[in-house]
Design a protein around this motif. Structure first.
Motif, PDB file in Angstrom:
ATOM      1  N   GLY A 254      70.533  81.788  -7.169  1.00  0.00           N
ATOM      2  CA  GLY A 254      71.887  81.238  -7.254  1.00  0.00           C
ATOM      3  C   GLY A 254      72.766  82.089  -8.159  1.00  0.00           C
ATOM      4  O   GLY A 254      73.926  82.383  -7.829  1.00  0.00           O
ATOM      5  N   LEU A 255      72.229  82.488  -9.313  1.00  0.00           N
ATOM      6  CA  LEU A 255      72.964  83.372 -10.220  1.00  0.00           C
ATOM      7  C   LEU A 255      73.164  84.739  -9.586  1.00  0.00           C
ATOM      8  O   LEU A 255      74.243  85.333  -9.693  1.00  0.00           O
ATOM      9  CB  LEU A 255      72.203  83.495 -11.538  1.00  0.00           C
ATOM     10  N   GLN A 256      72.138  85.241  -8.919  1.00  0.00           N
ATOM     11  CA  GLN A 256      72.224  86.547  -8.264  1.00  0.00           C
ATOM     12  C   GLN A 256      73.343  86.550  -7.215  1.00  0.00           C
ATOM     13  O   GLN A 256      74.124  87.500  -7.121  1.00  0.00           O
ATOM     14  CB  GLN A 256      70.885  86.883  -7.607  1.00  0.00           C
ATOM     15  N   GLY A 609      74.510  77.190 -15.513  1.00  0.00           N
ATOM     16  CA  GLY A 609      73.566  76.891 -14.440  1.00  0.00           C
ATOM     17  C   GLY A 609      74.243  76.489 -13.152  1.00  0.00           C
ATOM     18  O   GLY A 609      73.587  76.093 -12.184  1.00  0.00           O
ATOM     19  N   ASP A 610      75.556  76.587 -13.111  1.00  0.00           N
ATOM     20  CA  ASP A 610      76.332  76.245 -11.920  1.00  0.00           C
ATOM     21  C   ASP A 610      77.653  76.990 -12.028  1.00  0.00           C
ATOM     22  O   ASP A 610      77.823  77.836 -12.907  1.00  0.00           O
ATOM     23  CB  ASP A 610      76.544  74.729 -11.850  1.00  0.00           C
ATOM     24  N   LEU A 611      78.607  76.647 -11.159  1.00  0.00           N
ATOM     25  CA  LEU A 611      79.898  77.307 -11.232  1.00  0.00           C
ATOM     26  C   LEU A 611      80.467  77.199 -12.642  1.00  0.00           C
ATOM     27  O   LEU A 611      80.383  76.140 -13.273  1.00  0.00           O
ATOM     28  CB  LEU A 611      80.871  76.679 -10.238  1.00  0.00           C
ATOM     29  N   PRO A 612      81.038  78.283 -13.162  1.00  0.00           N
ATOM     30  CA  PRO A 612      81.556  78.253 -14.530  1.00  0.00           C
ATOM     31  C   PRO A 612      82.580  77.134 -14.728  1.00  0.00           C
ATOM     32  O   PRO A 612      83.533  77.011 -13.946  1.00  0.00           O
ATOM     33  CB  PRO A 612      82.224  79.630 -14.672  1.00  0.00           C
ATOM     34  N   PRO A 613      82.416  76.304 -15.745  1.00  0.00           N
ATOM     35  CA  PRO A 613      83.398  75.251 -16.025  1.00  0.00           C
ATOM     36  C   PRO A 613      84.684  75.848 -16.591  1.00  0.00           C
ATOM     37  O   PRO A 613      84.639  76.767 -17.418  1.00  0.00           O
ATOM     38  CB  PRO A 613      82.691  74.373 -17.053  1.00  0.00           C
ATOM     39  N   LEU A 614      85.820  75.361 -16.171  1.00  0.00           N
ATOM     40  CA  LEU A 614      87.098  75.900 -16.631  1.00  0.00           C
ATOM     41  C   LEU A 614      87.291  75.717 -18.130  1.00  0.00           C
ATOM     42  O   LEU A 614      88.035  76.463 -18.759  1.00  0.00           O
ATOM     43  CB  LEU A 614      88.247  75.242 -15.868  1.00  0.00           C
ATOM     44  N   GLU A 627      91.513  79.921  -9.286  1.00  0.00           N
ATOM     45  CA  GLU A 627      91.783  80.566  -7.993  1.00  0.00           C
ATOM     46  C   GLU A 627      90.740  81.638  -7.695  1.00  0.00           C
ATOM     47  O   GLU A 627      90.286  81.769  -6.554  1.00  0.00           O
ATOM     48  CB  GLU A 627      93.193  81.176  -8.009  1.00  0.00           C
ATOM     49  N   ARG A 628      90.361  82.387  -8.729  1.00  0.00           N
ATOM     50  CA  ARG A 628      89.383  83.456  -8.517  1.00  0.00           C
ATOM     51  C   ARG A 628      88.022  82.893  -8.150  1.00  0.00           C
ATOM     52  O   ARG A 628      87.352  83.387  -7.232  1.00  0.00           O
ATOM     53  CB  ARG A 628      89.276  84.324  -9.769  1.00  0.00           C
ATOM     54  N   LEU A 629      87.596  81.860  -8.849  1.00  0.00           N
ATOM     55  CA  LEU A 629      86.286  81.275  -8.575  1.00  0.00           C
ATOM     56  C   LEU A 629      86.242  80.620  -7.200  1.00  0.00           C
ATOM     57  O   LEU A 629      85.240  80.705  -6.491  1.00  0.00           O
ATOM     58  CB  LEU A 629      85.923  80.259  -9.657  1.00  0.00           C
ATOM     59  N   GLU A 630      87.325  79.956  -6.819  1.00  0.00           N
ATOM     60  CA  GLU A 630      87.361  79.296  -5.513  1.00  0.00           C
ATOM     61  C   GLU A 630      87.342  80.299  -4.370  1.00  0.00           C
ATOM     62  O   GLU A 630      86.911  79.972  -3.261  1.00  0.00           O
ATOM     63  CB  GLU A 630      88.597  78.408  -5.405  1.00  0.00           C
ATOM     64  N   ALA A 631      87.790  81.513  -4.635  1.00  0.00           N
ATOM     65  CA  ALA A 631      87.837  82.541  -3.581  1.00  0.00           C
ATOM     66  C   ALA A 631      86.518  83.293  -3.422  1.00  0.00           C
ATOM     67  O   ALA A 631      86.359  84.064  -2.473  1.00  0.00           O
ATOM     68  CB  ALA A 631      88.953  83.537  -3.879  1.00  0.00           C
ATOM     69  N   LEU A 632      85.567  83.059  -4.330  1.00  0.00           N
ATOM     70  CA  LEU A 632      84.298  83.796  -4.249  1.00  0.00           C
ATOM     71  C   LEU A 632      83.511  83.372  -3.005  1.00  0.00           C
ATOM     72  O   LEU A 632      83.359  82.178  -2.743  1.00  0.00           O
ATOM     73  CB  LEU A 632      83.449  83.546  -5.493  1.00  0.00           C
ATOM     74  N   PRO A 633      82.975  84.340  -2.260  1.00  0.00           N
ATOM     75  CA  PRO A 633      82.193  84.019  -1.047  1.00  0.00           C
ATOM     76  C   PRO A 633      80.757  83.643  -1.389  1.00  0.00           C
ATOM     77  O   PRO A 633      79.807  84.369  -1.081  1.00  0.00           O
ATOM     78  CB  PRO A 633      82.259  85.322  -0.245  1.00  0.00           C
ATOM     79  N   LEU A 634      80.569  82.483  -2.014  1.00  0.00           N
ATOM     80  CA  LEU A 634      79.228  82.050  -2.407  1.00  0.00           C
ATOM     81  C   LEU A 634      78.496  81.450  -1.225  1.00  0.00           C
ATOM     82  O   LEU A 634      79.105  80.904  -0.301  1.00  0.00           O
ATOM     83  CB  LEU A 634      79.324  81.029  -3.542  1.00  0.00           C
ATOM     84  N   ARG A 635      77.171  81.525  -1.255  1.00  0.00           N
ATOM     85  CA  ARG A 635      76.348  81.033  -0.156  1.00  0.00           C
ATOM     86  C   ARG A 635      75.588  79.793  -0.589  1.00  0.00           C
ATOM     87  O   ARG A 635      75.243  79.627  -1.762  1.00  0.00           O
ATOM     88  CB  ARG A 635      75.347  82.120   0.267  1.00  0.00           C
ATOM     89  N   GLU A 636      75.313  78.942   0.367  1.00  0.00           N
ATOM     90  CA  GLU A 636      74.487  77.776   0.086  1.00  0.00           C
ATOM     91  C   GLU A 636      73.058  78.213  -0.229  1.00  0.00           C
ATOM     92  O   GLU A 636      72.594  79.243   0.260  1.00  0.00           O
ATOM     93  CB  GLU A 636      74.462  76.828   1.297  1.00  0.00           C
TER      94      GLU A 636
END
Length: 647
Positions: A254-256, A609-614, A627-636
């Motif tokens: 997940g971090l990778q 351990g998850d998406l960085p908290p604001l 905006e930057r974090l929401e645009a990241l192409p993360l995978r399930e």
């Protein structure tokens, strides 16, 4: 003397007993021979009949199931999946071209694929089965099976093939497998007989290659009946082999995935280490590639696209890439000077913007200079002149010794491809490698991580971990083997004074948190995540005197290949270190603008351990960060599919 009647009677009795005993032994022997003859004539009649007809019994190897690879949380990184394929035997096919043409009417096979299949078929012996199509869908596979009676020499088969479900994320770490080549065999003195099996696949890079012996397993055997022409008649029996070893890596997939997404399209590398035990939680090189293409046989166009890319996607920049560490090396010089007693933390050096020695002027990055600078300010504002002066006092040999103590110029033992040693140069190194004496100017360049000094992102992460803990933390990639946790190496205390380390850590804290720190904009404000770091900018070109007189070109005004590398190293939390992060952005410009923002996001993600908290970011940046974090192409998350892992 004549024997009486009694003696004659006793002698006759003895003779009778001996005769009976001898006769019994003879009967047993004859009975055994008779039973053996019956067994050979009745029970093994078919086998001897085969031999009598000039057939023979061969023993052939059965490829073992390759071991699986998981991340630290059990997510699958390399698995075996069922591979539906079609093989053709030339002696049974008759007109091979016509057979392939008929096959192409049933499954997708263009002219190029048929030409390749035909070439391989004609190169093999007539009785050898050749795979002409693989990775078929169940529908296509079924169509071939239904039409098999009209396709002479064509057989649908089910085998196993390697698959990498997270593809680009782990390509440089896990690596990939491929068919055994003549070059592979030439490197081995006594190659495993398994490697002689046509199209048998072995690890070509990464963990797949470095731990090939464990992952491969051992072969099974089967006895088959083969006629005088070498053609298989039937299988008599089989003994399954031993499956390969399953491996669990220290990587958090997940971090990778977050790191890869955050690096984006940059030519860059990032490493995240657990400073407490050396576990590599993330180690990503960008851009990457799809290892599945190599398993299937990469096309010339795809391979040419990879090798022709100036961002070098095939290179593992985290361990193979060597870069001048720039100002991230200043902690090494500072510690060497403190340990040698040539400077105290509060002693100051005057920085007018340059330093002159042996008739040569060495410039500070800040043209107007920094004025009076002590240790803390030198790190906070990354003053070059301070390090020119203290390095001249301490000398290169002690700087190099400190660098190696912190993990630079050392090859770390990891099961990854092309792990580089780097260079922590000293006087003896230059004589041996350049056949030249060491100069004072060489020391000044080395003091700020330029000149001959070269380090990998992995080494910079190790250095930061050791600075944070004061212990000889070594990187670790294998967490468990076949479910058994691997023992962690004890990290011993470094032979560096606690006060010296405290002063350097204080300076790194100022870099990220003081009003004039070079990485202040990339600070973390959450109380439990406060970060200490160091920016670095390494030049890849010489700046001429004429350019300085006219004004040094900005990085954005230069061609990409001539821009500086941007670097950043950090650890967090400051008061109770858990992780260390290093980021290198090739030709990204300044470390504060190119690398520090990426490293901060990665550090927060690793700690949360998850998406960085604001809440971890300064208030004025939160909308931009969101905006930057929401645009990241993360995978399930990818988990093992039932029935696929040990298919």
């Amino acid at each position: 003397m004549r024997k009486n009647a009694r003696d004659l009677e006793l002698g006759a009795k003895r003779l009778t007993r001996r005769s009976l005993l001898l006769g019994g032994v003879q009967a047993v022997v004859m009975g055994g021979l008779a039973l053996r003859m019956r067994y050979m004539q009745v029970n093994q009649a078919d086998q001897f009949r085969t031999l009598a007809e000039e057939n023979r019994i061969n023993v052939r190897l059965i490829p073992p199931v390759r071991g699986l690879i998981y991340d630290r949380n059990g997510q699958v990184l390399a698995e075996n999946e069922q591979n539906y394929r079609v093989v053709v035997v030339r002696e049974d096919a008759g007109d091979v071209e016509e057979t392939l043409a008929k096959l192409a009417e049933i499954i997708p096979m263009d002219e190029a694929a048929r030409a390749r299949a035909l070439k391989e078929i004609m190169q093999r012996s007539a009785f050898v089965p050749v795979t002409v199509a693989d990775r078929l869908s169940w529908k296509d596979f079924s169509q071939v099976a239904v039409n098999a009676p009209s396709l002479p020499g064509v057989t649908p088969e089910v085998g196993l093939s390697r698959h990498y479900p997270v593809a680009e994320d782990m390509a440089h770490v896990v690596g990939y497998v491929g068919p055994v080549s003549d070059y592979d065999l030439s490197k081995l003195e006594n190659p495993d007989p398994l490697l002689q099996i046509p199209r048998f696949q072995i690890g070509k890079s990464g963990v797949e290659a470095k731990l090939e012996g464990d992952l491969r397993g051992s072969a099974g055997t089967k006895r088959i009946e083969v006629n005088a022409q070498g053609r298989v008649i039937r299988e008599l029996d089989r003994a399954p082999g031993l499956a390969g070893t399953d491996l669990q890596l220290t990587i958090d997939e997940g971090l990778q995935n977050f790191i890869k997404a955050r690096l984006g399209e940059e030519s860059a590398a990032a490493v995240v280490m657990d400073v407490r035990n050396g576990d590599l939680l993330g180690i990503a090189s960008s851009p990457s590639f799809d290892p599945n293409k190599f398993v299937r046989g990469i096309s010339s166009s795809d391979y040419g696209e990879l090798t022709g890319n100036k961002y070098r996607p095939l290179a593992n920049k985290t361990v193979q890439g060597l870069y001048p560490p720039g100002s991230t090396f200043k902690m090494v010089t500072a510690l060497a000077a403190l340990e040698a007693g040539v400077i105290s933390p509060e002693e100051t050096v005057w920085c007018p913007g340059h330093y002159t020695t042996a008739g040569r002027r060495f410039h500070c990055w800040r043209r107007g200079g920094h004025g009076q600078v002590n240790l803390n300010k030198s790190l906070e504002q990354s003053c070059d002149v301070y390090y020119y002066e203290v390095s001249r006092r301490v000398g290169i040999d002690k700087i190099a010794e400190m660098a190696r103590k912190l993990g630079l110029g050392v090859k770390h033992d990891l099961p990854m491809s092309a792990v580089a040693t780097g260079i922590a140069p000293d006087k003896a190194w230059k004589v041996e490698n350049r056949q030249e004496d060491w100069l004072v100017g060489d020391t000044l360049n080395a003091s700020i991580g330029q000149g001959f000094v070269l380090s990998s992102p992995l080494q910079l992460a190790v250095m930061t971990s050791r600075l944070a803990t004061g212990r000889s933390v070594d990187p670790r990639l294998i967490k468990s083997i076949n479910g058994k946790d691997q023992q962690e190496t004890e990290a011993l205390e470094l032979d560096i004074s606690a006060e010296g380390l405290r002063q350097v850590r204080r300076g790194m804290y100022s870099v990220s948190n003081s009003a004039r720190g070079t990485a202040r904009r990339s600070r973390i404000v959450h109380d439990t995540m406060i970060m200490a770091g160091k920016t670095g900018t390494s030049q890849v070109r010489n700046i001429t005197a004429a350019e300085r007189a006219q004004g040094v070109f900005r990085n954005e005004d230069l061609p990409w290949e001539r821009r500086d590398h941007g670097l950043f190293v950090c650890y967090a939390p400051y008061d109770d270190p858990r992780i260390a992060v290093s980021v290198v952005v090739e030709h990204g410009g300044g470390g504060s603008t190119a690398a520090a923002p990426i490293a901060r996001d990665i550090a927060v993600r690793a700690m949360a351990g998850d998406l960085p908290p604001l809440e971890a970011y300064p208030k004025e940046q939160r909308n931009e960060i969101k905006e930057r974090l929401e645009a990241l192409p993360l995978r399930e998350p990818v988990v093992p599919k039932p029935g696929r892992s040990r298919a």
